[in-house]
Structure formats: structure tokens, C-alpha cells
Design an enzyme around this catalytic site. Structure first.
Site, PDB file in Angstrom:
ATOM      1  N   CYS A 287      -5.419   3.020   1.851  1.00 23.02           N
ATOM      2  CA  CYS A 287      -6.433   2.558   0.899  1.00 23.02           C
ATOM      3  C   CYS A 287      -6.705   1.061   1.049  1.00 23.02           C
ATOM      4  CB  CYS A 287      -6.040   2.960  -0.521  1.00 23.02           C
ATOM      5  SG  CYS A 287      -7.488   3.088  -1.576  1.00 23.02           S
TER       6      CYS A 287
ATOM      7  N   HIS B 177      -5.414   8.618  -0.011  1.00 24.55           N
ATOM      8  CA  HIS B 177      -3.972   8.447  -0.236  1.00 24.55           C
ATOM      9  C   HIS B 177      -3.223   9.715   0.179  1.00 24.55           C
ATOM     10  CE1 HIS B 177      -3.921   4.770  -2.779  1.00 24.55           C
ATOM     11  NE2 HIS B 177      -5.152   5.133  -3.057  1.00 24.55           N
TER      12      HIS B 177
ATOM     13  N   GLU C 259      -0.216  10.184   0.586  1.00 18.45           N
ATOM     14  CA  GLU C 259       1.104  10.307  -0.044  1.00 18.45           C
ATOM     15  C   GLU C 259       1.102  11.233  -1.259  1.00 18.45           C
ATOM     16  OE1 GLU C 259      -0.842   7.675  -0.175  1.00 18.45           O
ATOM     17  OE2 GLU C 259      -0.580   6.468  -1.986  1.00 18.45           O
TER      18      GLU C 259
HETATM   19  N1  GLN Z   1      -8.800  -2.130  -4.293  1.00 14.90           N
HETATM   20  C1  GLN Z   1      -9.382  -1.223  -3.363  1.00 14.90           C
HETATM   21  C2  GLN Z   1     -10.604  -0.518  -3.906  1.00 14.90           C
HETATM   22  O1  GLN Z   1     -10.818  -0.491  -5.072  1.00 14.90           O
HETATM   23  C3  GLN Z   1      -8.348  -0.226  -2.877  1.00 14.90           C
HETATM   24  C4  GLN Z   1      -7.811   0.619  -3.966  1.00 14.90           C
HETATM   25  C5  GLN Z   1      -6.457   1.200  -3.637  1.00 14.90           C
HETATM   26  O2  GLN Z   1      -5.771   0.753  -2.745  1.00 14.90           O
HETATM   27  N2  GLN Z   1      -6.044   2.197  -4.365  1.00 14.90           N
HETATM   28  O3  GLN Z   1     -11.377   0.026  -3.177  1.00 14.90           O
END
Ligand code: GLN
Length: 530
Positions: free
Chosen positions: A374, A498, A500
Site C-alpha cells: 500500500c 493488502h 496480509e
Molecule cells: N496513505 C496511502 C493512501 O491513502 C496508503 C494507505 C495505506 O497504506 N493503507 O493511499
């Protein structure tokens, strides 16, 4: 329908969630359809706005609900997929009650905790159990017995116990059995917390005693006598790896105690979990993975990542040691990162972002296995733009630079003026054939969970691809980049999603498996060189 309720006494953090999830596992292994519900007595509607420093990780469910990390334990232990309805909070219950009141559904009555709030709690539980065709509904009540916030929930449970047949209801109480200075197992805290439970009209059928060591028979007898449960129903739960808990419970015959009390038959005996734990105990190799993040002092902030690494380790045959590195420290000093792999987890905001970018550069330039998740994926794009494409680049979340390679999409910008929200939950992702990611997943369409606002700016994609960055997955008809890789690197993968959250001990997540396997190979190569 049978109901098993898990409460906790003495103090929080006793591993009630793991106890509940392990009970779920045991009953699934006996062939039953078990549906878990987690009750969080806080007023927040969900955990989405909660600070990881205070609360640990925010876990994301398939339907995009942001929940307490215990729901992650349920999914991992029980191999199920849950949705928002499996998590009840005080906020959700009151919201429903107040909405009903506004619609006039209470026909002029005075709306009160008993019966209106408790009715809403009971009907939520029964509705979820029924809709999911549960044979056994497993309910964990967050917090500790005696907390003001959990009172309405315990009262609802008391009423349910009266309404259900005796053999359809079972209460498991988890308590602490501390050791005194002389190493004696003390039962007084357990006695007190059971007394507290009784004052609320609830009587435990099973007591799980958390202790540094195995409960002695004499301790069990004492607890049984003072707390009015059978000796066989006092279950020892000594400190151990979380995945060992179902096995330990089985050794304590907890599954038999539960089946007997609920008048259920044994249907089958699966040894899947035992085999898994056996493999875990026998791991010979190990790898060191650096995790560069912002909340490194609170290990639970990255719980699912830690678990996903562990699952991948079990499948490729190694123990994974997590080395936690504070991203801000990397901004102040040069810290060598010569580990077997470097992982950048998700994150939000400017703090520590430059440190994470340095770690990515280190991994890319030195050919160290890398996995970016992410925010880690987005920062890998920024790093590539800066150091390979030589652009004055950044992410709009960090800085408004000349080249915002990570940005909101134009249509999102409009929504964000109206207070736009995050892209959450499971979304179909298309993987490009011929990529490493495709090889790992072995298919073109996968469903992974998301939690983000920003995206790779599509204007820069052709340039990045020309310079050697491969975007290996997409969503939204190719509009959004979902993954990247560098083919000539040993292992360099980033995912916008994600992975995970869907990793399970019995079915580890493919990108994690690829990453840990590559870290293990890398370690062996280095050992051979020495
Ligand atoms: N801050 C980033 C976004 O909003 C990534 C979010 C995250 O890593 N969960 O896109």
C-alpha cells in the site's frame, strides 16, 4: 442453535480473542459450522478512525468494514471470511436504536437500555447467527467484566441465557492466574472476577486460566471449588505461540467438555491444524526481515503483516524474525539495512515517509528482496521516479512537488472536496500474465482487500515502464495500478492492495510466500559466500 459466549476477567490483553478463535477452530475441526461475533463495547461505530498506537492494527474485512484486530484472528484461525455484521460496537447498537426512535418505531415508549438496547443486541446476534446458518454462534465480549461499557452486553447475554435452553448456551470465562514471588499459582483474582460475573447474573461453565506455566491439578481443583465449575472445565492456557493454543486446548480436552455440555456429537476429527503446528515446531531455517514503519514500538500495529510473514515462513520452511525499524530514524542517521529482506507496510501521512523511501532505495540498489504494501508500494513508485527517472517527484500525500506521481484521480479530487473517503475492502484485481506476480498467484483474477485513498498517477505509467518498472496488476478497467515489480531485481514487488489480510496459516498469501522464499535463498547465498 448453540451459543458460546467468551468473557474476560482480571485485566485486558489476556488473549480472549485467541481463546475464542481457538475454540472456533476446535469446533470446526469437529465438523461444525461456527459463526463468530466480536462485541467491542466502545462507542466508535467501527475501528477505522482509531489510532494504531492505542489500539493496534485496523483490520479490513471483505466488505470494507474496518474492525478490531481480533476479527483477523478469527479469520486466520477459523479460515472464514467475515463482514461488518460480525462486529458489534456500542456505537452501532445505539445508532440503530436512535434511528428507530426517530422513525417512531417505539410507539411513544420511553427508550431505555433495558429492554430496548438489550433487545437490539440480542436480535443482532440472533440475526447474524441465523443468516449465516450457524450451528454454533461464538460471541466474544471485549473489555473486562465489570467495565461500565460492557454492562448492557452482559445483561443482554444474561437474558439470552434465560431464553435459550440450558444445553444451548455455554459461557467461557478467561482469567489470569498469576505467580507470586515464590512461584505459587494464585487463584484469588480468578475467584474475584467470577464473583463479579455472578453479581451480573452470569455463571461460567468453563474457566480458562491464563498463566505463565501449566495450571497444576491443585490449582484447577481450587478454582473448581471456589468458582463452582467442574474440575475438567478448568482449562490451563500457558504462554505459548498463538497457533499452539488450539492444540493445547485439545490436550486439555476442552473440545470434549464443550461438546458434552452443549449435547453435541463428535462428527469428524481433522488433524490439519496439528500438522501445521508440527511443521511450525520443526522449522530449521530462519530469515531476518526488516520492517520499516512508523508504529514500530507497538508491534500489534502491524499484526497481520507479522502473521502473514509467519504463514509464508511455515510454508517455505523457515522461522521469520521481524526486525522493527523506525522510519524516522532512517531520516536522521544512516542505518545499515543488510537483512534478508526489507518490507515497507501500509501507512499514512508525511511522518517517516522519507525514511521509508531511503529503505526502498537501499533494497532496490543492493538487490535485497523487497515487499512494499500500500503506502510501501506508493513510495516505491516515488523512489523510482526520483532516483531512476530523475524527476522531482513525490506523493500528494507527502508534498505538492513538481511531479505528483502518487495522487488522487481527477474524479476522486471532486469527491475529496466533499470529504471523500477511502477505497475499502475486497476488489477484483487483474494480474498481467508473464509477470512474477502472476507466477506467484497462478491466476489472472484475484480478490484482495484495500484501504487507501491515493493512486499511481496514470500519466507517468508509460515513462516508468520504459525505465524498467513493470506494473503487474490493475483494477477498475486498467485505470488503477495495483502492483509493481522490477524484473531484473532478485525480488522487488509492491502491491496497492493488502495481501496480509487474506493470509491464513493454512493458505499463506502468494506475495508473502514469494518474498520469504526469496529472502531465504538470499540468506543461503550469502552464507555460502562467507
Ligand atoms: N496513505 C496511502 C493512501 O491513502 C496508503 C494507505 C495505506 O497504506 N493503507 O493511499
Amino acid at each position: 442453535m448453540k451459543f458460546i459466549v467468551v468473557t474476560g476477567g482480571v485485566m485486558s490483553g489476556l488473549g480472549k480473542g485467541i481463546t475464542a478463535a481457538s475454540i472456533g477452530r476446535l469446533l470446526i475441526d469437529q465438523g461444525y459450522k461456527v459463526v463468530p461475533i466480536k462485541i467491542d463495547p466502545y462507542i466508535n461505530i467501527d475501528a477505522g478512525t482509531m489510532n494504531p498506537f492505542q489500539h493496534g492494527e485496523v483490520f479490513v474485512l471483505k466488505d470494507g468494514t474496518e474492525v478490531d484486530l481480533d476479527l483477523g484472528h478469527y479469520e486466520r484461525f477459523m479460515g472464514v471470511e467475515l463482514t461488518g455484521e460480525h462486529n458489534i460496537t456500542t456505537g452501532k447498537i445505539y445508532k440503530r436504536v436512535i434511528e428507530k426512535e426517530r422513525k417512531g418505531e417505539y410507539l411513544g415508549q420511553t427508550v431505555q437500555i433495558i429492554p430496548h438496547v438489550t433487545d437490539e443486541i440480542k436480535s443482532w446476534i440472533r440475526e447474524v447467527a441465523r443468516k449465516n446458518n450457524a450451528e454454533i454462534c461464538l460471541i466474544e465480549i471485549g473489555g473486562t467484566v465489570g467495565d461500565i461499557e460492557s454492562m448492557p452486553f452482559l445483561e443482554a447475554i444474561r437474558q439470552m441465557r434465560m431464553e435459550e435452553k440450558e444445553e444451548d448456551f455455554l459461557l467461557v470465562h478467561v482469567t489470569l492466574v498469576p505467580l507470586d514471588a515464590g512461584g505459587e499459582q494464585k487463584t484469588k483474582p480468578t475467584q474475584h472476577s467470577v464473583k463479579e460475573l455472578r453479581e451480573l447474573g452470569l455463571y461460567p461453565d468453563v474457566i480458562v486460566g491464563r498463566c505463565k506455566e501449566k495450571l497444576k491439578d491443585s490449582t484447577k481443583r481450587k478454582i473448581a471449588l471456589f468458582c463452582d465449575v467442574e474440575v475438567d472445565a478448568v482449562i490451563s492456557n500457558e504462554d505459548c505461540d498463538i497457533y499452539e493454543v488450539p492444540i493445547k486446548f485439545k490436550e486439555e480436552k476442552l473440545d470434549q467438555v464443550i461438546l458434552e455440555k452443549l449435547k453435541l456429537e463428535k462428527r469428524r476429527e481433522s488433524d490439519e491444524w496439528e500438522k501445521l503446528v508440527k511443521r511450525m515446531r520443526e522449522l530449521k531455517e530462519e530469515v531476518d526481515i526488516a520492517i520499516v514503519g512508523k508504529y514500530v514500538d507497538v508491534k500489534d500495529a502491524y499484526l497481520s503483516i507479522r502473521e502473514a510473514l509467519k504463514h509464508a515462513g511455515i510454508s517455505v520452511g523457515c522461522r521469520v524474525n521481524c526486525i522493527w525499524i523506525d522510519a524516522e530514524r532512517l531520516e536522521r542517521e544512516s542505518v545499515p539495512l543488510d537483512y534478508d529482506g526489507i518490507l515497507i507496510p501500509g501507512g499514512f501521512g508525511k511522518r517517516g515517509a522519507e525514511g521509508k523511501i531511503r529503505a526502498i532505495k537501499y533494497a532496490r540498489e543492493r538487490n535485497i528482496p523487497f515487499l512494499g504494501i500500500c503506502f510501501g508500494f506508493q513510495l516505491a513508485v516515488v523512489e523510482f521516479a526520483r532516483n531512476v527517472c530523475k524527476l522531482n517527484a513525490s506523493s500528494a500525500e507527502i508534498d505538492q512537488s513538481e511531479h505528483c506521481v502518487i495522487d488522487l484521480l481527477p474524479e476522486q479530487k471532486k469527491i475529496s472536496e466533499l470529504g471523500g473517503t477511502m477505497r475499502l475492502g475486497e476488489i477484483e484485481v487483474t494480474i498481467k500474465p508473464g509477470t512474477i506476480l502472476h507466477e506467484l498467484y497462478g491466476k489472472e483474477k484475484v480478490y484482495e482487500r484495500h484501504r487507501h485513498r491515493f493512486e499511481v498517477n496514470p500519466e507517468y505509467v508509460p515513462l516508468f515502464e520504459k525505465m524498467g518498472l513493470v506494473f503487474s496488476a490493475f483494477s477498475d478497467n486498467g485505470k488503477r495500478m495495483e502492483a509493481l515489480e522490477i524484473s531484473k531485481h532478485r525480488f522487488f514487488i509492491g502491491t496497492q492492495f493488502h495481501p496480509e489480510f487474506k493470509s491464513r496459516p493454512l493458505s499463506p498469501s502468494p506475495p508473502f510466500v514469494g518474498f520469504v522464499r526469496s529472502a531465504l535463498l538470499f540468506r543461503k547465498e550469502r552464507v555460502n559466500l562467507c
